[in-house]
Write a protein that holds these residues in place. Structure first.
Motif, PDB file in Angstrom:
ATOM      1  N   ASP A   1       5.137  -7.872 -12.141  1.00 12.41           N
ATOM      2  CA  ASP A   1       6.291  -8.677 -12.462  1.00 12.41           C
ATOM      3  C   ASP A   1       6.802  -7.871 -12.991  1.00 12.41           C
ATOM      4  O   ASP A   1       8.377  -7.555 -13.242  1.00 12.41           O
ATOM      5  N   HIS A   2       6.413  -8.064 -14.627  1.00 12.81           N
ATOM      6  CA  HIS A   2       6.890  -7.135 -15.880  1.00 12.81           C
ATOM      7  C   HIS A   2       6.940  -5.377 -15.911  1.00 12.81           C
ATOM      8  O   HIS A   2       8.508  -4.893 -15.300  1.00 12.81           O
ATOM      9  N   TYR A   3       5.651  -4.910 -14.465  1.00 10.55           N
ATOM     10  CA  TYR A   3       6.213  -3.336 -14.082  1.00 10.55           C
ATOM     11  C   TYR A   3       7.486  -3.408 -13.296  1.00 10.55           C
ATOM     12  O   TYR A   3       8.602  -2.387 -12.990  1.00 10.55           O
ATOM     13  N   ILE A   4       7.669  -4.691 -12.230  1.00  9.62           N
ATOM     14  CA  ILE A   4       9.170  -3.412 -11.400  1.00  9.62           C
ATOM     15  C   ILE A   4       9.965  -5.007 -11.583  1.00  9.62           C
ATOM     16  O   ILE A   4      11.273  -4.474 -10.789  1.00  9.62           O
ATOM     17  N   ARG A   5      10.516  -5.097 -12.975  1.00  9.57           N
ATOM     18  CA  ARG A   5      11.720  -5.751 -12.990  1.00  9.57           C
ATOM     19  C   ARG A   5      12.945  -5.224 -13.437  1.00  9.57           C
ATOM     20  O   ARG A   5      13.538  -5.667 -12.819  1.00  9.57           O
ATOM     21  N   HIS A   6      13.101  -3.654 -13.454  1.00  6.78           N
ATOM     22  CA  HIS A   6      14.087  -3.380 -13.737  1.00  6.78           C
ATOM     23  C   HIS A   6      14.019  -2.224 -11.993  1.00  6.78           C
ATOM     24  O   HIS A   6      15.071  -1.543 -12.145  1.00  6.78           O
ATOM     25  N   ARG A   7      13.355  -2.784 -11.733  1.00  5.35           N
ATOM     26  CA  ARG A   7      13.798  -2.023 -10.013  1.00  5.35           C
ATOM     27  C   ARG A   7      14.749  -1.832  -9.819  1.00  5.35           C
ATOM     28  O   ARG A   7      15.629  -3.397  -9.449  1.00  5.35           O
ATOM     29  N   THR A   8      15.623  -1.052  -8.615  1.00  3.99           N
ATOM     30  CA  THR A   8      17.294  -1.178  -8.023  1.00  3.99           C
ATOM     31  C   THR A   8      16.939  -1.693  -6.539  1.00  3.99           C
ATOM     32  O   THR A   8      15.701  -0.999  -6.083  1.00  3.99           O
ATOM     33  N   LYS A   9      17.501  -2.211  -6.007  1.00  2.00           N
ATOM     34  CA  LYS A   9      18.066  -1.662  -4.360  1.00  2.00           C
ATOM     35  C   LYS A   9      17.419  -0.793  -3.865  1.00  2.00           C
ATOM     36  O   LYS A   9      16.463  -0.562  -2.944  1.00  2.00           O
ATOM     37  N   ASP A  10      18.026   0.470  -4.479  1.00  5.44           N
ATOM     38  CA  ASP A  10      17.435   1.969  -3.815  1.00  5.44           C
ATOM     39  C   ASP A  10      16.679   2.385  -4.268  1.00  5.44           C
ATOM     40  O   ASP A  10      16.803   3.802  -4.029  1.00  5.44           O
ATOM     41  N   ALA A  11      15.834   1.426  -4.985  1.00  3.93           N
ATOM     42  CA  ALA A  11      15.291   2.770  -5.601  1.00  3.93           C
ATOM     43  C   ALA A  11      13.475   3.120  -4.572  1.00  3.93           C
ATOM     44  O   ALA A  11      13.463   2.294  -3.659  1.00  3.93           O
ATOM     45  N   LEU A  12      12.903   3.670  -4.619  1.00  2.00           N
ATOM     46  CA  LEU A  12      11.913   4.595  -3.937  1.00  2.00           C
ATOM     47  C   LEU A  12      10.644   3.154  -3.723  1.00  2.00           C
ATOM     48  O   LEU A  12      10.986   2.196  -4.563  1.00  2.00           O
ATOM     49  N   PRO A  13       9.828   2.964  -2.082  1.00  2.00           N
ATOM     50  CA  PRO A  13       8.670   2.087  -2.033  1.00  2.00           C
ATOM     51  C   PRO A  13       7.944   2.658  -3.454  1.00  2.00           C
ATOM     52  O   PRO A  13       7.765   3.614  -3.565  1.00  2.00           O
ATOM     53  N   LEU A  14       7.340   0.927  -3.585  1.00  3.12           N
ATOM     54  CA  LEU A  14       6.341   1.900  -5.112  1.00  3.12           C
ATOM     55  C   LEU A  14       4.868   1.057  -4.126  1.00  3.12           C
ATOM     56  O   LEU A  14       5.058   0.025  -3.452  1.00  3.12           O
ATOM     57  N   HIS A  15       3.757   1.475  -4.311  1.00  2.00           N
ATOM     58  CA  HIS A  15       2.608   1.405  -3.777  1.00  2.00           C
ATOM     59  C   HIS A  15       1.687   1.198  -5.342  1.00  2.00           C
ATOM     60  O   HIS A  15       2.062   2.283  -5.346  1.00  2.00           O
ATOM     61  N   ILE A  16       1.287   0.308  -4.927  1.00  2.00           N
ATOM     62  CA  ILE A  16       0.493  -0.221  -6.355  1.00  2.00           C
ATOM     63  C   ILE A  16      -0.914  -0.467  -6.251  1.00  2.00           C
ATOM     64  O   ILE A  16      -1.398  -1.181  -4.949  1.00  2.00           O
ATOM     65  N   VAL A  17      -1.922   0.646  -6.661  1.00  2.00           N
ATOM     66  CA  VAL A  17      -3.668   0.327  -6.415  1.00  2.00           C
ATOM     67  C   VAL A  17      -4.105  -0.559  -6.998  1.00  2.00           C
ATOM     68  O   VAL A  17      -4.213  -0.742  -8.260  1.00  2.00           O
ATOM     69  N   LEU A  18      -5.038  -1.615  -6.480  1.00  2.00           N
ATOM     70  CA  LEU A  18      -5.765  -2.305  -7.022  1.00  2.00           C
ATOM     71  C   LEU A  18      -6.975  -2.318  -6.365  1.00  2.00           C
ATOM     72  O   LEU A  18      -7.231  -2.353  -5.036  1.00  2.00           O
ATOM     73  N   ASP A  19      -8.463  -2.877  -7.352  1.00  5.64           N
ATOM     74  CA  ASP A  19      -9.856  -2.539  -6.309  1.00  5.64           C
ATOM     75  C   ASP A  19      -9.824  -4.466  -6.153  1.00  5.64           C
ATOM     76  O   ASP A  19      -9.119  -4.577  -5.902  1.00  5.64           O
ATOM     77  N   ASN A  20     -11.104  -4.706  -5.830  1.00  2.00           N
ATOM     78  CA  ASN A  20     -10.958  -5.998  -5.643  1.00  2.00           C
ATOM     79  C   ASN A  20     -11.553  -7.172  -6.765  1.00  2.00           C
ATOM     80  O   ASN A  20     -13.032  -8.193  -5.970  1.00  2.00           O
ATOM     81  N   ALA A  21     -11.284  -6.931  -7.780  1.00  2.00           N
ATOM     82  CA  ALA A  21     -11.242  -8.342  -8.750  1.00  2.00           C
ATOM     83  C   ALA A  21     -11.389  -9.857  -8.379  1.00  2.00           C
ATOM     84  O   ALA A  21     -10.367  -9.482  -7.555  1.00  2.00           O
ATOM     85  N   PRO A  22     -12.001 -10.584  -8.242  1.00  2.00           N
ATOM     86  CA  PRO A  22     -11.709 -12.050  -8.123  1.00  2.00           C
ATOM     87  C   PRO A  22      -9.852 -12.624  -8.246  1.00  2.00           C
ATOM     88  O   PRO A  22      -9.139 -13.436  -7.699  1.00  2.00           O
ATOM     89  N   SER A  23      -9.624 -12.145  -9.388  1.00  2.00           N
ATOM     90  CA  SER A  23      -8.109 -12.453  -9.767  1.00  2.00           C
ATOM     91  C   SER A  23      -7.011 -11.634  -9.130  1.00  2.00           C
ATOM     92  O   SER A  23      -5.997 -11.905  -8.556  1.00  2.00           O
ATOM     93  N   HIS A  24      -7.425 -10.727  -8.828  1.00  3.17           N
ATOM     94  CA  HIS A  24      -6.757  -9.470  -7.211  1.00  3.17           C
ATOM     95  C   HIS A  24      -6.961 -10.749  -5.730  1.00  3.17           C
ATOM     96  O   HIS A  24      -5.698  -9.984  -4.821  1.00  3.17           O
ATOM     97  N   HIS A  25      -7.078 -11.779  -5.894  1.00  2.00           N
ATOM     98  CA  HIS A  25      -6.813 -12.338  -4.059  1.00  2.00           C
ATOM     99  C   HIS A  25      -7.541 -13.226  -4.818  1.00  2.00           C
ATOM    100  O   HIS A  25      -8.163 -14.165  -4.432  1.00  2.00           O
ATOM    101  N   THR A  26      -5.849 -13.750  -4.375  1.00  2.00           N
ATOM    102  CA  THR A  26      -5.888 -15.409  -4.784  1.00  2.00           C
ATOM    103  C   THR A  26      -4.848 -15.904  -3.766  1.00  2.00           C
ATOM    104  O   THR A  26      -3.487 -14.835  -3.780  1.00  2.00           O
ATOM    105  N   ASP A  27      -4.956 -17.142  -3.597  1.00  2.00           N
ATOM    106  CA  ASP A  27      -3.797 -17.600  -3.298  1.00  2.00           C
ATOM    107  C   ASP A  27      -1.811 -16.838  -3.621  1.00  2.00           C
ATOM    108  O   ASP A  27      -1.141 -16.768  -3.089  1.00  2.00           O
ATOM    109  N   ASP A  28      -2.726 -17.138  -5.142  1.00  2.00           N
ATOM    110  CA  ASP A  28      -1.023 -17.220  -5.655  1.00  2.00           C
ATOM    111  C   ASP A  28      -0.752 -15.391  -5.301  1.00  2.00           C
ATOM    112  O   ASP A  28       0.821 -15.472  -5.838  1.00  2.00           O
TER     113      ASP A  28
END
Length: 206
Positions: free
Chosen positions: A107-134
């Motif tokens: 959320d902090h990283y994307i906070r200042h993105r504008t509506k006309d910003a290019l699509p952003l793809h963020i690469v993550l591994d499969n740590a348990p904290s990356h795969h939760t309902d939240d």
């Protein structure tokens, strides 16, 4: 034979077909970024404690180097985002990184993105904290801002380019005196993190 540090690797090998598909997909994302169609960031966490990762150092026989024995309970955890042009941002947590921390960092990283910003793809591994309902709920919210999570194939952390950065921070850029106490570690770690992209840079071969 060479006298060198023993390298850690995942407990299992990735599925060969999944691994190749993942590499091809990342390569395509890189090409799309070069064409100006999107942005790509590699993200992951790294922990820093008073246990110096430098296991060896050149020392004078009469004046050896030493570090005070410390409890390794205290730790600084950094969740960072790295672009191929060495653009870097990070959030430091003085707690174990869980899914709340990951969501807050993104959320902090994307906070200042504008509506006309290019699509952003963020690469993550499969740590348990990356795969939760939240995390999955947060991704629905991020997609509305054109932010998408790209998961690596399991057991392939080396495909995440930020791992190269963490290796340089731990083994090359942090001085030995950083591990004297937590105050020193915090000071030197922030100095390095703030210097990534200017004083500290990595050359990627795409």
């Amino acid at each position: 034979y060479r006298f060198k540090r023993i390298v850690k690797r995942p407990a299992k090998a990735p599925d060969p077909q999944q691994y190749q598909r993942c590499k091809k997909h990342l390569a395509e994302l890189e090409r799309r970024q070069e064409r100006g169609e999107m942005e790509l960031a590699y993200a992951d966490a790294a922990g820093f404690s008073l246990q110096a990762p430098q296991a060896m150092a050149w020392q004078h026989p009469k004046h050896p180097l030493w570090l005070e024995a410390q409890s390794h309970g205290k730790r600084l955890n950094v969740f960072g985002f790295l672009r191929n042009n060495n653009a870097f941002e990070a959030v430091v947590f003085e707690q174990t990184i869980n899914d709340d921390c990951v969501i807050a960092a993104i959320d902090h990283y994307i906070r200042h993105r504008t509506k006309d910003a290019l699509p952003l793809h963020i690469v993550l591994d499969n740590a348990p904290s990356h795969h939760t309902d939240d995390m999955y709920k947060a991704q629905e919210r991020w997609r509305k801002k054109k932010v998408f999570i790209e998961y690596l194939t399991p057991y392939s952390p080396h495909l995440n380019r930020i791992e190269i950065l963490w290796k340089h921070v731990k083994y090359h850029w942090l001085p030995l005196e950083a591990f004297q106490n937590m105050k020193s570690l915090r000071h030197h770690l922030y100095t390095v993190l703030n210097g990534i992209g200017t004083k500290y840079r990595i050359t990627f071969e795409i």
